[in-house]
Design a protein around this motif. Structure first.
Motif, PDB file in Angstrom:
ATOM      1  N   THR A   9       0.828  -1.207   0.000  1.00  0.00           N
ATOM      2  CA  THR A   9       0.000   0.000   0.000  1.00  0.00           C
ATOM      3  C   THR A   9       0.862   1.258   0.000  1.00  0.00           C
ATOM      4  O   THR A   9       0.637   2.183  -0.796  1.00  0.00           O
ATOM      5  N   ILE A  10       1.850   1.295   0.862  1.00  0.00           N
ATOM      6  CA  ILE A  10       2.726   2.477   0.961  1.00  0.00           C
ATOM      7  C   ILE A  10       3.503   2.678  -0.335  1.00  0.00           C
ATOM      8  O   ILE A  10       3.639   3.792  -0.824  1.00  0.00           O
ATOM      9  N   ARG A  11       4.009   1.581  -0.898  1.00  0.00           N
ATOM     10  CA  ARG A  11       4.777   1.683  -2.144  1.00  0.00           C
ATOM     11  C   ARG A  11       3.904   2.247  -3.267  1.00  0.00           C
ATOM     12  O   ARG A  11       4.315   3.153  -3.996  1.00  0.00           O
ATOM     13  N   LYS A  12       2.682   1.765  -3.373  1.00  0.00           N
ATOM     14  CA  LYS A  12       1.786   2.242  -4.436  1.00  0.00           C
ATOM     15  C   LYS A  12       1.349   3.685  -4.197  1.00  0.00           C
ATOM     16  O   LYS A  12       1.223   4.457  -5.143  1.00  0.00           O
ATOM     17  N   LEU A  53      12.827   5.460   4.962  1.00  0.00           N
ATOM     18  CA  LEU A  53      12.554   5.839   3.578  1.00  0.00           C
ATOM     19  C   LEU A  53      11.147   6.415   3.432  1.00  0.00           C
ATOM     20  O   LEU A  53      10.940   7.425   2.766  1.00  0.00           O
ATOM     21  N   PHE A  54      10.175   5.791   4.084  1.00  0.00           N
ATOM     22  CA  PHE A  54       8.791   6.230   3.974  1.00  0.00           C
ATOM     23  C   PHE A  54       8.373   7.189   5.083  1.00  0.00           C
ATOM     24  O   PHE A  54       7.205   7.571   5.161  1.00  0.00           O
ATOM     25  N   HIS A  55       9.300   7.553   5.959  1.00  0.00           N
ATOM     26  CA  HIS A  55       9.027   8.483   7.064  1.00  0.00           C
ATOM     27  C   HIS A  55       7.871   7.984   7.936  1.00  0.00           C
ATOM     28  O   HIS A  55       6.940   8.727   8.250  1.00  0.00           O
ATOM     29  N   LEU A  56       7.944   6.717   8.316  1.00  0.00           N
ATOM     30  CA  LEU A  56       6.956   6.094   9.195  1.00  0.00           C
ATOM     31  C   LEU A  56       7.651   5.603  10.460  1.00  0.00           C
ATOM     32  O   LEU A  56       8.837   5.287  10.436  1.00  0.00           O
ATOM     33  N   ARG A  58       8.383   2.701  13.172  1.00  0.00           N
ATOM     34  CA  ARG A  58       8.463   1.259  13.007  1.00  0.00           C
ATOM     35  C   ARG A  58       7.169   0.577  13.438  1.00  0.00           C
ATOM     36  O   ARG A  58       6.760  -0.419  12.864  1.00  0.00           O
ATOM     37  N   ASP A  59       6.512   1.147  14.440  1.00  0.00           N
ATOM     38  CA  ASP A  59       5.228   0.591  14.873  1.00  0.00           C
ATOM     39  C   ASP A  59       4.199   0.648  13.749  1.00  0.00           C
ATOM     40  O   ASP A  59       3.481  -0.317  13.506  1.00  0.00           O
ATOM     41  N   GLU A  60       4.126   1.792  13.068  1.00  0.00           N
ATOM     42  CA  GLU A  60       3.170   1.923  11.967  1.00  0.00           C
ATOM     43  C   GLU A  60       3.485   0.932  10.856  1.00  0.00           C
ATOM     44  O   GLU A  60       2.589   0.327  10.283  1.00  0.00           O
ATOM     45  N   LEU A  61       4.767   0.773  10.568  1.00  0.00           N
ATOM     46  CA  LEU A  61       5.171  -0.109   9.482  1.00  0.00           C
ATOM     47  C   LEU A  61       4.950  -1.574   9.845  1.00  0.00           C
ATOM     48  O   LEU A  61       4.395  -2.338   9.056  1.00  0.00           O
ATOM     49  N   ILE A  62       5.351  -1.954  11.034  1.00  0.00           N
ATOM     50  CA  ILE A  62       5.265  -3.366  11.418  1.00  0.00           C
ATOM     51  C   ILE A  62       3.850  -3.756  11.812  1.00  0.00           C
ATOM     52  O   ILE A  62       3.308  -4.737  11.327  1.00  0.00           O
ATOM     53  N   LEU A  63       3.255  -2.986  12.693  1.00  0.00           N
ATOM     54  CA  LEU A  63       1.935  -3.347  13.200  1.00  0.00           C
ATOM     55  C   LEU A  63       0.827  -2.943  12.250  1.00  0.00           C
ATOM     56  O   LEU A  63      -0.152  -3.653  12.091  1.00  0.00           O
TER      57      LEU A  63
END
Length: 158
Positions: A9-12, A53-56, A58-63
């Motif tokens: 989702t983030i990549r797109k 890279l996406f300025h997130l 780690r919690d947002e990215l992993i969870l």
């Protein structure tokens, strides 16, 4: 949302292809594809790079939300494995030191001179034998304990 869906989702949203993201992270396009298709998970260092890279966070990215995901479970499991490996290394090191001390006591006992002085007193390092055997026994118990713990963990996970 688990990690694979979150990454796709983030990549797109950023308008990146798998190839472009792979170039940014210095990995292969197949690695990105495997992550997005939930065939494989990146290591912790790569998760940090992706979050930067996406300025997130780690919690947002992993969870991705409030529920526990496969990625979060993997990170928790890896942390437990690392702690267990460190504990095993420390235990084996202690066992090795105890074994060397026991052998040292026995060697010193065998090389020491036993004599009777002019007053008829026997001079002998008799105390080195039980101490040496105690050290050796303690080291063997340490090694056996580590072995049983490893077997317990191995069969508990299956």
């Amino acid at each position: 949302m688990d990690f694979s869906e979150q990454l796709k989702t983030i990549r797109k949203e950023r308008g990146l292809t798998q190839e472009q993201l792979a170039n940014e992270l210095m990995v292969s396009r197949q690695a990105i594809s495997n992550w997005e298709n939930n065939k494989n998970l990146p290591d912790l260092e790569m998760v940090v790079r992706i979050s930067k890279l996406f300025h997130l966070s780690r919690d947002e990215l992993i969870l991705g939300g409030n529920e526990m995901t496969h990625m979060a479970e993997k990170l928790i499991h890896d942390g437990k494995e690392t702690r267990r490996a460190k504990l095993n290394l420390i235990s084996i090191s202690i066992g090795a030191v105890l074994l060397l001390m026991g052998i040292g006591c026995l060697v010193i006992k065998s090389l020491s001179v036993e004599y009777i002085d002019a007053q008829g007193v026997l001079h002998e390092n008799f105390f080195l034998l039980p101490i040496g055997f105690l050290f050796i026994f303690s080291s063997l118990m340490t090694f056996i304990g580590v072995g049983f713990n490893n077997l317990r963990v191995k069969y508990q996970m299956k």
